[in-house]
Design an enzyme around this catalytic site. Structure first.
Site, short mmCIF file in Angstrom:
data_model
loop_
_atom_site.label_atom_id
_atom_site.label_comp_id
_atom_site.label_asym_id
_atom_site.label_seq_id
_atom_site.Cartn_x
_atom_site.Cartn_y
_atom_site.Cartn_z
N LYS A 13 0.83 -1.22 0.00
CA LYS A 13 0.00 0.00 0.00
C LYS A 13 0.86 1.26 0.00
CE LYS A 13 -2.36 -1.07 3.80
NZ LYS A 13 -1.75 -2.35 4.19
N ARG A 88 -9.83 0.98 9.21
CA ARG A 88 -9.37 -0.35 9.61
C ARG A 88 -10.53 -1.18 10.17
NH1 ARG A 88 -3.70 0.31 9.13
NH2 ARG A 88 -2.47 -1.16 10.26
N ARG A 127 11.37 -6.01 5.25
CA ARG A 127 11.23 -4.59 4.86
C ARG A 127 12.22 -3.70 5.60
NH1 ARG A 127 5.14 -2.64 4.74
NH2 ARG A 127 5.17 -2.96 6.98
N ARG A 156 11.13 -1.04 10.88
CA ARG A 156 10.04 -0.72 11.81
C ARG A 156 10.02 -1.71 12.97
NH1 ARG A 156 4.65 0.07 8.29
NH2 ARG A 156 3.81 -0.90 10.17
N ARG A 167 -0.80 -8.75 13.59
CA ARG A 167 -1.38 -7.74 12.69
C ARG A 167 -2.27 -8.41 11.63
NH1 ARG A 167 3.98 -4.95 11.00
NH2 ARG A 167 2.76 -3.68 9.59
#
Ligand code: AMP
Length: 210
Positions: A13, A88, A127, A156, A167
């Site tokens: 995204k 969300r 990532r 992160r 998540r």
């Protein structure tokens, strides 16, 4: 045009929102980025949200609305917004409608980035981003060049395997039902986000033109 870029964590995204910024001069509103900016401050809010984010749970709707309304009310980005990571849950979706209406705007489309869950854990846990060029890379699929490695790459704190599972669980339970909600409004455009980044970019440009 205001759109939502929708999909599980790791679907791409953020990456595709960056392309939309370039291609269509839109503005990305990422609630995750807004919250991470708060974490850099020594504020009361940052104390409240740090543990929640690091455990992979959702922060309260009220905190999110304050961050979002500040953006929606900004005339400079009116009808040029990409919502990334918001809404969300159904409650947030209903509130988005109310906030947009209050500011004489509406939601045009929901881009649904479809990805197999099997690749998500690797996409997220690999990532990293470069603090200098600001690009995001992936240690498995798209490794950072040497010049970025010389800078201290950023990872992160919620991009670890344990938190990612949480998540994804929350995504399935609370966020995924939104797809039906927006399908019923005829707003969903499906995108095959398993393809190469540039192919996905082209597909998105194509469907938005259509
Ligand atoms: P993201 O960058 O979208 O993956 O978001 C990172 C984390 O920020 C999430 O795991 C949540 O803890 C929090 N977060 C981001 N957006 C929202 C939202 N719309 N509602 C509640 N929590 C959010």
């Amino acid at each position: 045009m205001n759109i939502i870029i929708f999909g599980p964590p790791g679907a791409g995204k953020g990456t595709q929102s960056n392309f939309l910024k370039e291609d269509l001069k839109m503005t990305q509103i990422s609630t995750g980025d807004l919250l991470r900016n708060e974490l850099k401050k020594e504020s009361e809010l940052s104390k409240q949200i740090r543990n929640i984010i690091e455990s992979g749970k959702l922060v309260s709707d009220k905190i999110i609305y304050d961050l979002i309304e500040d953006k929606i009310s900004n005339k400079n980005i009116e009808n040029m917004m990409i919502f990334d990571g918001f809404p969300r849950n159904i409650e947030q979706a209903k509130n988005l409608e109310i906030m947009l209406k209050k500011h004489n705007q509406h939601l045009s489309k929901v881009l649904n980035l479809k990805v197999d869950y099997s690749v998500l854990i690797k996409r997220i846990s690999g990532r990293v981003s470069c603090p200098v060029c600001k690009n995001t890379f992936n240690e498995y699929f798209d490794p950072p060049p040497q010049k970025c490695r010389e800078n201290k790459l950023i990872k992160r704190s919620d991009d670890n395997e344990g938190t990612v599972k949480k998540r994804l669980e929350i995504y399935d339970k609370e966020t995924l039902p939104l797809l039906e909600y927006y399908k019923n409004q005829n707003k969903v455009l499906n995108i095959d986000a398993m393809k190469q980044i540039d192919e996905v970019r082209k597909e998105i440009r194509g469907v938005l033109k259509g």
